[in-house]
Design an enzyme around this catalytic site. Structure first.
Site, PDB file in Angstrom:
ATOM      1  CB  SER A 176      32.059  -0.072   5.287  1.00 57.22           C
ATOM      2  OG  SER A 176      31.592  -1.354   5.663  1.00 57.22           O
TER       3      SER A 176
ATOM      4  CE1 TYR B 252      29.334  -1.719   0.391  1.00 57.14           C
ATOM      5  CE2 TYR B 252      30.890  -2.413   2.079  1.00 57.14           C
ATOM      6  CZ  TYR B 252      29.754  -1.697   1.711  1.00 57.14           C
ATOM      7  OH  TYR B 252      29.062  -0.975   2.657  1.00 57.14           O
TER       8      TYR B 252
HETATM    9  N1  LIG Z   1      23.677  -0.807   5.920  1.00 55.86           N
HETATM   10  C1  LIG Z   1      24.835  -1.294   6.306  1.00 55.86           C
HETATM   11  O1  LIG Z   1      24.891  -2.337   6.967  1.00 55.86           O
HETATM   12  C2  LIG Z   1      26.107  -0.570   5.971  1.00 55.86           C
HETATM   13  C3  LIG Z   1      27.284  -1.010   6.592  1.00 55.86           C
HETATM   14  C4  LIG Z   1      28.470  -0.360   6.319  1.00 55.86           C
HETATM   15  C5  LIG Z   1      28.477   0.709   5.423  1.00 55.86           C
HETATM   16  N2  LIG Z   1      27.315   1.096   4.835  1.00 55.86           N
HETATM   17  C6  LIG Z   1      27.387   2.229   3.906  1.00 55.86           C
HETATM   18  O2  LIG Z   1      26.463   3.205   4.292  1.00 55.86           O
HETATM   19  C7  LIG Z   1      26.084   3.978   3.164  1.00 55.86           C
HETATM   20  C8  LIG Z   1      24.574   4.104   3.117  1.00 55.86           C
HETATM   21  O3  LIG Z   1      24.032   2.813   2.890  1.00 55.86           O
HETATM   22  P1  LIG Z   1      22.628   2.332   3.472  1.00 55.86           P
HETATM   23  O4  LIG Z   1      22.878   1.117   4.248  1.00 55.86           O
HETATM   24  O5  LIG Z   1      21.904   3.467   4.081  1.00 55.86           O
HETATM   25  O6  LIG Z   1      21.960   1.827   2.115  1.00 55.86           O
HETATM   26  P2  LIG Z   1      20.729   2.347   1.284  1.00 55.86           P
HETATM   27  O7  LIG Z   1      20.671   1.467   0.084  1.00 55.86           O
HETATM   28  O8  LIG Z   1      19.545   2.495   2.140  1.00 55.86           O
HETATM   29  O9  LIG Z   1      21.210   3.810   0.872  1.00 55.86           O
HETATM   30  C9  LIG Z   1      22.148   4.053  -0.144  1.00 55.86           C
HETATM   31  C10 LIG Z   1      21.605   5.202  -0.970  1.00 55.86           C
HETATM   32  O10 LIG Z   1      22.577   5.550  -1.966  1.00 55.86           O
HETATM   33  C11 LIG Z   1      21.864   5.832  -3.151  1.00 55.86           C
HETATM   34  N3  LIG Z   1      22.731   5.680  -4.319  1.00 55.86           N
HETATM   35  C12 LIG Z   1      23.174   4.539  -4.888  1.00 55.86           C
HETATM   36  N4  LIG Z   1      23.942   4.826  -5.957  1.00 55.86           N
HETATM   37  C13 LIG Z   1      23.976   6.181  -6.058  1.00 55.86           C
HETATM   38  C14 LIG Z   1      24.601   7.088  -6.956  1.00 55.86           C
HETATM   39  N5  LIG Z   1      25.335   6.645  -7.995  1.00 55.86           N
HETATM   40  N6  LIG Z   1      24.440   8.418  -6.764  1.00 55.86           N
HETATM   41  C15 LIG Z   1      23.662   8.871  -5.741  1.00 55.86           C
HETATM   42  N7  LIG Z   1      23.051   8.055  -4.862  1.00 55.86           N
HETATM   43  C16 LIG Z   1      23.199   6.736  -5.023  1.00 55.86           C
HETATM   44  C17 LIG Z   1      20.712   4.826  -3.159  1.00 55.86           C
HETATM   45  O11 LIG Z   1      19.678   5.222  -4.042  1.00 55.86           O
HETATM   46  C18 LIG Z   1      20.306   4.835  -1.697  1.00 55.86           C
HETATM   47  O12 LIG Z   1      19.307   5.785  -1.417  1.00 55.86           O
HETATM   48  C19 LIG Z   1      26.688   3.277   1.952  1.00 55.86           C
HETATM   49  O13 LIG Z   1      27.876   3.960   1.573  1.00 55.86           O
HETATM   50  C20 LIG Z   1      27.012   1.902   2.476  1.00 55.86           C
HETATM   51  O14 LIG Z   1      28.054   1.292   1.764  1.00 55.86           O
HETATM   52  C21 LIG Z   1      26.135   0.481   5.085  1.00 55.86           C
END
Ligand SMILES: NC(=O)c1ccc[n+]([C@@H]2O[C@H](COP(=O)([O-])OP(=O)(O)OC[C@H]3O[C@@H](n4cnc5c(N)ncnc54)[C@H](O)[C@@H]3O)[C@@H](O)[C@H]2O)c1
Length: 254
Positions: free
Chosen positions: A146, A159
């Site tokens: 991230s 986080y």
């Molecule tokens: N969306 C943003 O702005 C953003 C920014 C920086 C980093 N990220 C990172 O990107 C990645 C994806 O996030 P996203 O934004 O697509 O969110 P999202 O919530 O759409 O997807 C995250 C997925 O992880 C799954 N998950 C949660 N806990 C889990 C576990 N214990 N085992 C298996 N699956 C699990 C959830 O069910 C979900 O489908 C994450 O690591 C997040 O930290 C997101």
């Protein structure tokens, strides 16, 4: 819309957190490029939806219910992938959770453990059980870190520290396995409109404030992050290891 087409036919990928958001976009792109994909997630309904989208477009995918914080669950998911598709070439270790807001002294210990369990231990467990299947023929791994893995974000210490940890783990693993044919990198998204942030944005009417944090003048899409992950897995990134690729509209620049 990406203008690049990769040929991953005959290859197999695992994408964790693929029930929605960035993971779903990545799984769709891997299969569009010809790979077979394991959609690994705790969310069975979302996982089934991702598989249905992939199959409707003519791709190959299977859902495996997985908790990345559990060693048994990750071992089972990797074993099922190799059983089902016969090999493992790529992994996008991407599952994540949003953390509770609070200063360091106020964060409950259980919340610290929960966030670190999914995001740092989860990436460690996935790599631990994926890597042995890649050693014979090589492979590539991308871990989702991230912008918060590169800079601080007050109120989000579990986080931020877990994502900084993902970057350190990625660099270390890259040095250990680069010479053995496995390239390991990280992708660092800025704010991307996915289920994880949609609720917060709506509830707190945060969109203008979030846009202001991104010098490009907007927040991103899951597809833009997935494009970075696919490039890192492709042969076009054949000399790239241990890199943290910011796909963030300039979020970490100021
Ligand atoms: N969306 C943003 O702005 C953003 C920014 C920086 C980093 N990220 C990172 O990107 C990645 C994806 O996030 P996203 O934004 O697509 O969110 P999202 O919530 O759409 O997807 C995250 C997925 O992880 C799954 N998950 C949660 N806990 C889990 C576990 N214990 N085992 C298996 N699956 C699990 C959830 O069910 C979900 O489908 C994450 O690591 C997040 O930290 C997101």
């Amino acid at each position: 819309m990406s203008q690049v087409t990769y040929d991953f036919s005959g290859k197999v990928a695992i994408v964790t957190g693929a029930a929605g958001g960035i993971g779903r976009a990545s799984a769709i792109k891997f299969t569009a490029a010809g790979a077979a994909v394991t959609v690994a997630d705790v969310n069975a309904d979302g996982g089934a939806e991702t598989v249905a989208l992939i199959e409707a477009a003519g791709g190959r995918a299977t859902f495996v219910a997985t908790d990345v914080a559990s060693s048994d669950s990750v071992q089972e998911m990797v074993a099922r992938t190799v059983e089902t598709f016969g090999r493992l070439d790529y992994a996008h270790n991407n599952a994540g959770v949003a953390g509770e807001e609070g200063s360091v002294a106020d964060i409950p210990e259980a919340e610290w453990d929960r966030v670190h369990g999914v995001m740092l231990r989860g990436v460690y467990l996935c790599m631990k059980y994926e890597i042995p299947h890649m050693l014979a023929e090589g492979g590539a791994i991308v871990n989702t870190a991230s912008g918060a893995g590169l800079i601080a974000y007050p109120g989000q210490s579990p986080y931020v520290s877990s994502k900084h940890g993902v970057i350190g783990l990625t660099k270390t693993a890259a040095m250990e396995y680069g010479v053995r044919g496995i390239r390991i990198n990280a992708v660092c998204p800025g704010t991307v409109l996915t289920p994880m942030v949609e609720t917060v944005i709506e509830e707190q009417q945060l969109e203008p404030a979030l846009i202001a944090l991104h010098p490009i003048g907007r927040i991103g899409t899951a597809e833009e992050v997935a494009n970075g992950a696919l490039w890192l897995c492709s042969d076009d990134a054949s000399f790239v290891i241990g890199h943290s690729l910011s796909v963030d509209g300039g979020y970490v620049l100021p």
